[in-house]
Design an enzyme around this catalytic site. Structure first.
Site, short mmCIF file in Angstrom:
data_model
loop_
_atom_site.label_atom_id
_atom_site.label_comp_id
_atom_site.label_asym_id
_atom_site.label_seq_id
_atom_site.Cartn_x
_atom_site.Cartn_y
_atom_site.Cartn_z
N GLU A 133 0.82 -1.22 0.00
CA GLU A 133 0.00 0.00 0.00
C GLU A 133 0.85 1.27 0.00
O GLU A 133 0.36 2.34 -0.34
CB GLU A 133 -0.96 0.02 1.20
CG GLU A 133 -1.92 -1.14 1.16
CD GLU A 133 -3.19 -0.92 1.98
OE1 GLU A 133 -3.46 0.21 2.39
OE2 GLU A 133 -3.90 -1.92 2.20
N LYS A 160 2.95 3.39 7.41
CA LYS A 160 3.87 2.30 7.02
C LYS A 160 5.00 2.87 6.15
O LYS A 160 6.16 2.49 6.31
CB LYS A 160 3.12 1.20 6.26
CG LYS A 160 2.14 0.38 7.09
CD LYS A 160 2.77 -0.43 8.21
CE LYS A 160 3.61 -1.58 7.72
NZ LYS A 160 4.07 -2.46 8.85
P1 NAD Z 1 -2.70 -7.81 12.74
O1 NAD Z 1 -3.44 -6.54 12.97
O2 NAD Z 1 -3.43 -9.08 12.57
O3 NAD Z 1 -1.64 -8.04 13.91
C1 NAD Z 1 -0.87 -6.99 14.45
C2 NAD Z 1 -0.28 -7.47 15.77
O4 NAD Z 1 0.53 -6.40 16.30
C3 NAD Z 1 -1.32 -7.81 16.82
O5 NAD Z 1 -1.00 -9.04 17.45
C4 NAD Z 1 -1.25 -6.67 17.81
O6 NAD Z 1 -1.58 -7.03 19.14
C5 NAD Z 1 0.21 -6.27 17.68
N1 NAD Z 1 0.43 -4.86 18.06
C6 NAD Z 1 -0.30 -3.79 17.65
N2 NAD Z 1 0.17 -2.68 18.24
C7 NAD Z 1 1.21 -3.05 19.03
C8 NAD Z 1 2.09 -2.35 19.89
N3 NAD Z 1 1.99 -1.01 20.06
N4 NAD Z 1 3.07 -3.03 20.53
C9 NAD Z 1 3.17 -4.37 20.37
N5 NAD Z 1 2.34 -5.09 19.60
C10 NAD Z 1 1.37 -4.44 18.93
O7 NAD Z 1 -1.78 -7.50 11.47
P2 NAD Z 1 -1.32 -8.45 10.28
O8 NAD Z 1 -2.34 -8.43 9.22
O9 NAD Z 1 -0.84 -9.75 10.83
O10 NAD Z 1 -0.06 -7.61 9.75
C11 NAD Z 1 1.24 -7.81 10.31
C12 NAD Z 1 2.22 -6.90 9.60
O11 NAD Z 1 2.22 -7.20 8.20
C13 NAD Z 1 1.87 -5.43 9.71
O12 NAD Z 1 3.07 -4.71 9.85
C14 NAD Z 1 1.20 -5.09 8.38
O13 NAD Z 1 1.41 -3.74 8.05
C15 NAD Z 1 1.95 -6.03 7.44
N6 NAD Z 1 1.19 -6.47 6.24
C16 NAD Z 1 -0.06 -7.03 6.36
C17 NAD Z 1 -0.70 -7.50 5.22
C18 NAD Z 1 -2.08 -8.15 5.28
O14 NAD Z 1 -2.65 -8.45 4.24
N7 NAD Z 1 -2.63 -8.41 6.45
C19 NAD Z 1 -0.07 -7.40 3.97
C20 NAD Z 1 1.19 -6.81 3.89
C21 NAD Z 1 1.82 -6.37 5.04
O1 DAU Z 2 -2.27 -4.73 0.46
C1 DAU Z 2 -1.82 -5.10 1.72
C2 DAU Z 2 -2.78 -4.62 2.77
O2 DAU Z 2 -3.94 -5.44 2.66
C3 DAU Z 2 -2.22 -4.67 4.18
O3 DAU Z 2 -1.14 -3.79 4.28
C4 DAU Z 2 -3.29 -4.29 5.20
O4 DAU Z 2 -2.78 -4.46 6.52
C5 DAU Z 2 -4.48 -5.22 5.03
O5 DAU Z 2 -5.51 -4.83 5.90
C6 DAU Z 2 -4.98 -5.17 3.58
O6 DAU Z 2 -5.58 -3.87 3.27
P1 DAU Z 2 -6.91 -3.73 2.40
O7 DAU Z 2 -7.52 -2.44 2.73
O8 DAU Z 2 -6.65 -4.04 0.97
O9 DAU Z 2 -7.74 -5.00 3.02
P2 DAU Z 2 -9.26 -5.12 3.49
O10 DAU Z 2 -9.49 -6.57 3.78
O11 DAU Z 2 -9.63 -4.13 4.51
O12 DAU Z 2 -10.06 -4.76 2.15
C7 DAU Z 2 -9.87 -5.49 0.94
C8 DAU Z 2 -10.73 -4.82 -0.12
O13 DAU Z 2 -12.13 -5.07 0.20
C9 DAU Z 2 -10.59 -3.31 -0.19
O14 DAU Z 2 -10.71 -2.90 -1.55
C10 DAU Z 2 -11.78 -2.79 0.61
C11 DAU Z 2 -12.86 -3.85 0.38
N1 DAU Z 2 -13.79 -4.04 1.50
C12 DAU Z 2 -13.27 -4.29 2.73
C13 DAU Z 2 -14.08 -4.46 3.83
C14 DAU Z 2 -13.52 -4.70 5.20
C15 DAU Z 2 -15.16 -4.01 1.29
O15 DAU Z 2 -15.64 -3.82 0.16
N2 DAU Z 2 -15.99 -4.18 2.38
C16 DAU Z 2 -15.51 -4.39 3.64
O16 DAU Z 2 -16.33 -4.51 4.58
#
Ligand code: NAD
Ligand code: DAU
Length: 350
Positions: A133, A160
């Site tokens: 992102e 980020k």
């Molecule tokens: P998540 O929200 O599921 O987990 C985040 C974790 O961080 C939680 O366990 C939370 O308790 C902990 N946390 C939050 N604030 C904290 C603090 N101040 N101190 C210590 N711990 C804290 O997130 P995720 O989806 O597992 O994402 C993990 C990492 O990967 C993030 O850095 C996110 O930006 C990155 N990322 C996520 C995605 C995705 O699709 N979910 C994709 C690309 C990158």
């Molecule tokens: O691309 C990586 C990112 O993907 C990570 O860095 C983020 O931590 C992770 O949350 C995710 O971000 P998105 O915003 O892409 O994910 P989300 O699941 O929130 O939404 C996916 C898509 O679906 C986005 O286009 C918004 C849409 N959406 C999401 C929700 C929660 C809906 O249409 N309705 C919804 O209720």
């Protein structure tokens, strides 16, 4: 024995990384530091919690004194930093929290690593987990490479991007050895049901409406979370200091197509009449600043470090839906309490 700090290990991706490292590397001591926010859940790690090479520490990366003391005590050899506020919608309603955790929290970790490593960087690595992102939004054409200029639009992606800049600045200014990866959207088990995939699986199961933002035309590039964890393992061990690696599934889906596919699979699994779940689709007000399209070019990671996604999306999404259907107790636990308040604010009172 090496001691490795994994931050955010009780969250979605972090729990998969902790599990992989604890099981694969008995010679490492894995310390999982997590604040246990609403998104952190120790139930994600029950299967490994008693392993002798694993330790959980509850703490906040924003607390600089606590972080300094922890680094002094544990003398970490490596850091894999995942802790973050991760949900775009929450960053729109409360941006400041994202600056504290994602920016200041990251800088606190960098300061602590710099302090204890004290210019003796041999065998040390600070690995920062970031997101696609930060590159902004694509039109119909194009793909994010490691050279794409940063152009974040949401408070989440801005925080980020800022943390990525600090990691690079500490390498350039102080020589702190770091590597960064930027990954696309993950899906899989243990994801908090505020994100599209688990939210919609849970709503379909419970016959609740499926809130599609805008026209559902936004595109995301989906990767199975366990493949992300493997990529993190490869980059932590083989990634070159100072490099950035994009991670993605070469798997783009328009939201509405993905949602319809999930509805079809769920109709079959729940023995519903074909088309029944699709009736739950409801178009709601669009997310503010909603990025149109993300697509990741992960060729560098494949060519230089040999990583490729292991699962085809069709197989991954079936496995994921099965997991949520089989783990009703996990879902019920995380959707009780504060979740209800969040859900009302986000969806009912819009
Ligand atoms: P998540 O929200 O599921 O987990 C985040 C974790 O961080 C939680 O366990 C939370 O308790 C902990 N946390 C939050 N604030 C904290 C603090 N101040 N101190 C210590 N711990 C804290 O997130 P995720 O989806 O597992 O994402 C993990 C990492 O990967 C993030 O850095 C996110 O930006 C990155 N990322 C996520 C995605 C995705 O699709 N979910 C994709 C690309 C990158
Ligand atoms: O691309 C990586 C990112 O993907 C990570 O860095 C983020 O931590 C992770 O949350 C995710 O971000 P998105 O915003 O892409 O994910 P989300 O699941 O929130 O939404 C996916 C898509 O679906 C986005 O286009 C918004 C849409 N959406 C999401 C929700 C929660 C809906 O249409 N309705 C919804 O209720």
């Amino acid at each position: 024995m090496k001691t490795i700090l994994i931050t955010g290990g009780a969250g979605f991706i972090g729990s998969h990384v902790v599990r992989l490292f604890v099981n694969k590397y008995p010679g490492y001591k894995i310390v999982n530091l997590d604040k246990l926010t609403y998104a952190g859940n120790l139930a994600n790690l029950i299967d490994i919690e008693n392993k002798t090479n694993y330790e959980f520490v509850k703490g906040d990366i924003v607390d600089s004194e606590f972080i300094q003391n922890l680094f002094e005590e544990k003398k970490f050899d490596g850091v894999i930093h995942l802790a973050a506020e991760s949900h775009v919608d929450r960053s729109i309603s409360n941006p400041t929290e994202f600056v504290f955790t994602n920016v200041i929290g990251t800088v606190n970790l960098l300061n602590a690593a710099k302090h204890i490593w004290n210019n003796n960087f041999t065998g040390k690595k600070f690995y920062h987990i970031s997101t696609d992102e930060v590159y902004g939004s694509l039109g119909e054409e194009g793909i994010f490479t490691e050279k794409t200029a940063y152009d974040p639009h949401s408070p989440y992606s801005a925080s980020k991007a800022s943390s990525d800049h600090f990691v690079r600045a500490y390498l350039d200014t102080f020589g702190l050895p770091s590597v960064i990866s930027n990954c696309s959207n993950n899906y899989g088990s243990f994801q908090f049901p505020e994100k599209l995939v688990p939210l919609f699986i849970n709503n379909i199961k419970n016959n609740k409406s499926l809130p599609v933002y805008g026209k559902g035309e936004n595109i995301r590039d989906w990767l199975w979370v366990e493949d992300h964890a493997v990529a993190i393992d490869v980059i932590f061990h083989e990634g070159k200091i100072g490099e950035t690696y994009n991670i993605g599934g070469f798997n783009e889906w328009k939201n509405i197509d993905l949602i319809r596919a999930m509805c079809r699979i769920m109709d079959r699994k729940l023995k519903r009449i074909a088309g029944e779940s699709e009736k739950l689709i409801t178009y709601v007000k669009d997310r503010a600043g909603h990025d149109l399209r993300y697509a990741i070019d992960a060729t560098k990671l494949k060519n230089e470090l040999g990583w490729e996604p292991s699962l085809q999306f069709e197989e991954g999404i079936e496995k994921t839906i099965d997991w949520y259907l089989e783990n009703e107790k996990w879902m019920n636990n995380v959707t009780s309490g504060d979740y209800q308040k969040y859900y009302k604010q986000q969806y009912v009172k819009r």
